[in-house]
Design an enzyme around this catalytic site. Structure first.
Site, PDB file in Angstrom:
ATOM      1  N   GLY A 274     -73.784   7.253 -21.392  1.00  0.00           N
ATOM      2  CA  GLY A 274     -75.022   6.533 -21.177  1.00  0.00           C
ATOM      3  C   GLY A 274     -75.153   6.040 -19.740  1.00  0.00           C
ATOM      4  O   GLY A 274     -74.675   6.676 -18.792  1.00  0.00           O
ATOM      5  N   SER A 275     -75.758   4.879 -19.571  1.00  0.00           N
ATOM      6  CA  SER A 275     -76.152   4.416 -18.243  1.00  0.00           C
ATOM      7  C   SER A 275     -74.993   4.071 -17.314  1.00  0.00           C
ATOM      8  O   SER A 275     -75.195   3.961 -16.101  1.00  0.00           O
ATOM      9  CB  SER A 275     -77.084   3.205 -18.380  1.00  0.00           C
ATOM     10  OG  SER A 275     -78.299   3.580 -19.006  1.00  0.00           O
ATOM     11  N   THR A 276     -73.779   3.849 -17.848  1.00  0.00           N
ATOM     12  CA  THR A 276     -72.649   3.624 -16.939  1.00  0.00           C
ATOM     13  C   THR A 276     -72.430   4.843 -16.052  1.00  0.00           C
ATOM     14  O   THR A 276     -71.810   4.756 -14.995  1.00  0.00           O
ATOM     15  CB  THR A 276     -71.359   3.335 -17.726  1.00  0.00           C
ATOM     16  OG1 THR A 276     -71.106   4.395 -18.649  1.00  0.00           O
ATOM     17  CG2 THR A 276     -71.470   2.021 -18.477  1.00  0.00           C
TER      18      THR A 276
END
Length: 559
Positions: A274-276
């Site tokens: 995801g956004s990491t």
């Protein structure tokens, strides 16, 4: 008489001459008793030398059913049932096997208990020296350390991976015994002394490990999640300070744990980050000169990618966000817009440089490589989803290593778990220095760190990770979770990863929560675990705040 004497003489010639060697060998088989002398297994300790796994003296209680007095079998069975807490039926069944001469009935018996058992003086009951493995911390480091089997060999975790170092080499001896099992005096015996195993010293800090295990267990329970992992890395050395999982197994009762809970999920479980993952896209775009932290992007709440419409987490009007704002507010659309300025191969090469698609090099057993499709195989929509962390899979350690690289000025240090091993004289021999690789420029790393600091600021998605008095840089991650059981995406993976102090990084902490049922955003579910673990680690390692203030950055512009 002469005829009879000649028969005796012939028989003597046969026995003493022709068949003597065969008969001697047959007699030696029954008279000479070989015995294995077990080697003491080496200890596993934390970085401070505190024992996490230790070997202590024990006894094996065994029976020679043929030698037990039939009139006393009931007494023997009653005594062993009481002393060893064994079922009476099991002892009776063993005593009935009078064709056997050696049947172990209990291992890992305390020496004092074994001495008491032998004090009853029952024939056919014996005790043999052996060792047992103890884990003083119980569940501490359970999935990381692993455990040993009844034969004393490592079966899982580091106990298995370093079995050759820890196990040593068993010795052996042979003695001559009489009919009643007593040693025959003045007879020959041979002995090969056992070589004890060597100790393994880990990079783990016992106290930080405990705090990490407590924090992840609390949050997994509070969110009714399936599982969770926490990793603490030393930014400068790449050493793993803590690696915790939930559920955690009790090493002293590992047989009771479900098989799926015995693995070290921090390296064996892969998930979509995801956004990491957006920091890698940001690094590729800035290294290529396509954007800077202050580049302004006109960001709508959705974007068309081939046959898919991809949206931001929340609907919004078209916004003028700086690239810092795109990362701080975790805009999927803004990240895709920055990625569209790059050739697919360049973005792929950046993922590879950060360590995706291959093992971290830590040497941890069960580590997976993750999944990074070749750029030539990316579909039109996958070209977009990969930019914000869907369509690829990583381990928790791989993602923690990404942020260690950024915190370390763009230099990746191979994660390590073993600080050293002892030699035959008990002296610690440090492990070889880990490899170092420059992945991005120091300028790009510093710029990304400032962007991540803004993500923990008042306008970012990671405010729950802020620590009073310290400058914190970090990133939230929320991804749909692929589940083979349901044959598709079911539930979420919530992540937060960051480092402190942001302007002079010392520690990286990553928290992953799998399939939470109460909340699912990384900023809500995983960020509090980061805060608890990082706060404890900073105090434990006596790392003071830098005393500086975060620079002011603009996340958006008007118009």
């Amino acid at each position: 008489m002469a005829f009879v004497l000649s028969l005796f003489a012939g028989r003597l010639v046969q026995l003493q001459g022709l068949d003597s060697k065969v008969l001697q060998a047959r007699a030696a088989k029954y008279r000479v008793q070989p015995e294995v002398l077990p080697a003491r297994r080496g200890s596993i300790t934390d970085i401070g030398g505190h024992e996490l796994a230790v070997t202590v003296d024990a006894r094996e209680i065994y029976l020679d059913p043929k030698d037990v007095d039939p009139a006393k079998r009931s007494q023997v069975a009653a005594m062993l049932t009481e002393q060893l807490n064994k079922p009476r039926q099991e002892i009776d069944a063993t005593l009935a096997k009078t064709n056997l001469r050696y049947v172990p009935i209990s291992r890992d018996v305390d020496p004092l208990r074994a001495k008491h058992i032998m004090s009853f003086g029952f024939k056919g009951v014996g005790a043999k020296q052996t060792y047992r493995r103890l884990y003083p911390g119980g569940t501490l480091g359970g999935n990381l350390l692993g455990f040993v089997g009844v034969d004393g060999n490592g079966l899982e975790g580091l106990e298995s991976a370093y079995n050759k170092v820890l196990a040593g080499r068993d010795g052996k001896q042979s003695i001559e015994i009489g009919r009643e099992g007593q040693r025959i005096p003045m007879t020959r015996s041979t002995r090969e002394t056992p070589v004890p195993g060597r100790d393994v010293r880990l990079t783990i800090n016992r106290d930080v490990q405990w705090a990490a295990e407590q924090a992840i267990a609390r949050q997994v329970q509070a969110t009714r999640a399936r599982s969770g992992s926490v990793i603490v890395l030393d930014v400068r050395t790449g050493q793993i300070v803590a690696m915790a999982n939930a559920p955690q197994i009790d090493l002293n009762e590992w047989q009771d744990a479900p098989v799926e809970d015995r693995a070290n999920r921090a390296v064996s479980e892969i998930f979509e980050p995801g956004s990491t993952n957006k920091v890698i896209t940001a690094a590729a775009a800035m290294e290529a000169g396509a954007v800077t932290p202050t580049t302004v992007l006109r960001v709508p709440d959705h974007i068309q990618c081939a046959d898919r419409t991809i949206k931001d987490a929340e609907p919004h009007k078209v916004e003028s966000l700086t690239f810092t704002g795109v990362i701080a507010e975790s805009s999927n659309v803004g990240t895709i817009m920055a990625a569209q300025s790059l050739p697919s191969q360049r973005l792929y090469d950046m993922f590879r440089a950060f360590g995706f698609g291959s093992g971290s090099g830590s040497g941890l057993p069960g580590e997976q490589d993750g999944l990074l499709p070749a750029w030539q195989d990316w579909s039109g929509s996958q070209r977009c989803t990969i930019a914000y962390g869907q369509g690829i899979s990583v381990t928790a350690l791989q993602m923690a290593s990404v942020y260690q690289t950024i915190a370390n000025g763009g230099v990746r240090v191979t994660p390590t778990i073993v600080a050293g091993t002892t030699d035959e004289h008990g002296r610690l021999v440090p492990s070889p220095a880990p490899g170092k690789t420059r992945v991005i420029s120091e300028l790009t790393a510093r710029r990304i760190a400032q962007m991540l600091e803004a993500a923990v600021g008042n306008d970012g998605t990671g405010t729950a990770a802020s620590i009073s008095g310290y400058r914190v840089a970090g990133k939230t991650g929320t991804a749909m979770r692929y589940d083979e059981k349901c044959g598709g995406y079911c539930g979420y993976t919530a992540t937060f990863v960051g480092f402190t102090p942001a302007d002079a990084p010392r520690l990286v902490v990553l928290a992953v929560i799998q399939d939470p049922k109460k909340g699912h955003f990384g900023g809500m579910v995983a960020a509090p675990v980061f805060k608890d673990v990082m706060t404890f680690a900073l105090k434990s390692r006596k790392i003071p705040p830098t005393g500086t203030k975060a620079p002011r950055v603009d996340l958006r512009t008007r118009g």
